[in-house]
Write an enzyme that holds these catalytic residues in place. Sequence first.
Site, PDB file in Angstrom:
ATOM      1  N   HIS A 107       0.830  -1.208   0.000  1.00  0.00           N
ATOM      2  CA  HIS A 107       0.000   0.000   0.000  1.00  0.00           C
ATOM      3  C   HIS A 107       0.867   1.261   0.000  1.00  0.00           C
ATOM      4  O   HIS A 107       0.576   2.228  -0.707  1.00  0.00           O
ATOM      5  CB  HIS A 107      -0.918  -0.013   1.218  1.00  0.00           C
ATOM      6  CG  HIS A 107      -1.705   1.244   1.380  1.00  0.00           C
ATOM      7  ND1 HIS A 107      -1.370   2.220   2.278  1.00  0.00           N
ATOM      8  CD2 HIS A 107      -2.813   1.695   0.725  1.00  0.00           C
ATOM      9  CE1 HIS A 107      -2.221   3.213   2.201  1.00  0.00           C
ATOM     10  NE2 HIS A 107      -3.109   2.922   1.260  1.00  0.00           N
ATOM     11  N   GLU A 162      -4.075   8.184   7.153  1.00  0.00           N
ATOM     12  CA  GLU A 162      -5.101   7.348   6.519  1.00  0.00           C
ATOM     13  C   GLU A 162      -5.463   6.174   7.423  1.00  0.00           C
ATOM     14  O   GLU A 162      -6.643   5.825   7.567  1.00  0.00           O
ATOM     15  CB  GLU A 162      -4.590   6.844   5.172  1.00  0.00           C
ATOM     16  CG  GLU A 162      -5.581   5.964   4.429  1.00  0.00           C
ATOM     17  CD  GLU A 162      -5.023   5.441   3.107  1.00  0.00           C
ATOM     18  OE1 GLU A 162      -5.627   4.495   2.557  1.00  0.00           O
ATOM     19  OE2 GLU A 162      -3.983   5.949   2.640  1.00  0.00           O
ATOM     20  N   GLU A 186       2.116   1.882  -3.405  1.00  0.00           N
ATOM     21  CA  GLU A 186       1.066   2.453  -4.259  1.00  0.00           C
ATOM     22  C   GLU A 186       1.085   3.978  -4.173  1.00  0.00           C
ATOM     23  O   GLU A 186       0.985   4.677  -5.198  1.00  0.00           O
ATOM     24  CB  GLU A 186      -0.298   1.920  -3.820  1.00  0.00           C
ATOM     25  CG  GLU A 186      -1.479   2.553  -4.535  1.00  0.00           C
ATOM     26  CD  GLU A 186      -2.711   2.638  -3.674  1.00  0.00           C
ATOM     27  OE1 GLU A 186      -3.342   3.719  -3.636  1.00  0.00           O
ATOM     28  OE2 GLU A 186      -3.056   1.635  -3.023  1.00  0.00           O
ATOM     29  N   HIS A 187       1.219   4.517  -2.968  1.00  0.00           N
ATOM     30  CA  HIS A 187       1.308   5.971  -2.808  1.00  0.00           C
ATOM     31  C   HIS A 187       2.534   6.534  -3.531  1.00  0.00           C
ATOM     32  O   HIS A 187       2.460   7.582  -4.194  1.00  0.00           O
ATOM     33  CB  HIS A 187       1.398   6.327  -1.323  1.00  0.00           C
ATOM     34  CG  HIS A 187       0.080   6.306  -0.610  1.00  0.00           C
ATOM     35  ND1 HIS A 187      -0.430   7.407   0.037  1.00  0.00           N
ATOM     36  CD2 HIS A 187      -0.840   5.318  -0.439  1.00  0.00           C
ATOM     37  CE1 HIS A 187      -1.605   7.098   0.583  1.00  0.00           C
ATOM     38  NE2 HIS A 187      -1.863   5.824   0.306  1.00  0.00           N
TER      39      HIS A 187
END
Length: 452
Positions: free
Chosen positions: A78, A158, A81-82
């Site tokens: 994840h 997040e 991905e950023h």
Amino acid sequence: MPLPSRRPAAVATGALLLAAFLVAAGPGGAATPVLEATLDNGLRVLLLEDRRSPIVSVQVWYRVGSRNERPGATGLAHFLEHMMFKGTPTFGKGEFARLVEGNGGRDNAFTTQDSTTYFVNIAADKVEDILRLEADRMRNLLLDPKEIDSERQVVMEERRMRTEDNPDGLLAEQLMATAFSAHPYQWPVIGWMTDIARINPAELRAFYDLYYRPNNAVLVIVGDFAAPALLERVRATFGPVPRGSDPPLVTAIEPPARAERRVTLRSPSAPIPGLALTWVVPNHRSPDAPALEVLETVLSGGRAARLHRRLVQERRLALDTDADYSYGSRDPNLFWLSGRPADGVSVEALERALMEELERVKTEPVTDEELERAKNQIEASFVWGQDSIYSRASALGRFELMTSWRHLDQFVSLIRAVTAADLQRVARAYFPPDRKTTGLLLPEFAAPAAGK
């Protein structure tokens, strides 16, 4: 802790509509099949013409998600991905977004347990620009340490928003960690906060170099183009991207549960109690998967479904209820039953009621009306979900990663073949009361309600 429903409230369509959406209308109404290819470097390519609008959806699906991580290094997929939006030596930070937004397009990405996907929806005449950008960041990501530290704060916030400050999210996370003792599905996709805080550039670079390779990716494009010509542009753009070593296979198998497991979460931010009952069940590779998919819908497919009708409307034991099954999961995953008790009803009373409804499926065949309604809902959702070029590209990508995009046209037939006896059989086989993982969400300091 009800899960959001994936199904529309509408029913009924025909199998002919399914065929209409699995192919696109070409010039003169002729059917246009998927054009597939595998480049020399291993990149899988799926192209589907859809000339209804002058737009395209370009999607790159990488076969890497949180299941490819390890304890102590969770959240890498994840986090990466950023970082994929932070630039390369050729296209600096923000250039990708500026090109997409400057041409009226939309881009984003998402990470799951099994995969990471990047997509761009944009005017068809800009497709070659997007191909260059995607091919470039597949192997040339900067991963600047200062950008990593900056994005770390974004990812941590997040996580706070979605999990630590969200009682439902926190209970779901704790349930997964309890239900899976050996399989990497036990940790959250976003990662544990302690791991996010310590992820370093070397780890991200190693993860990127291992998994972001053409031989670990599927490129899907749906929209307004001539497929043979676009395939040549794909070859020219992605062909030079070097193939990497094949990533290691993750073959962890969750052993069968030997006893019930329970998690109780007390939270001052939980306005009302909730609960979830879960079992590890087979995924799409099992011949029982279609029956499990139908069972999910029989139980929670709208206001006429069993759980809502019986527990919300008739017995007034619950404010809401839900069921969820991960048909397309790479490995066996959880089947969920969840709900929030009505005022004056304890979570224990609602748990008993949910189990009673599940036992009814085991002992009494569902009615023909219930079975047909569930099948119609699944088919309608499946067909209407492919009405946009984005959704059609997503369906191709998901099925290609599961087994093959060619299995798309078998899905509804498998659902239609499910019988009431199949539902009884899978309910008896996969939902023993002493093999479930139960999660209770309780408002902190709340006195227990008297059970009905």
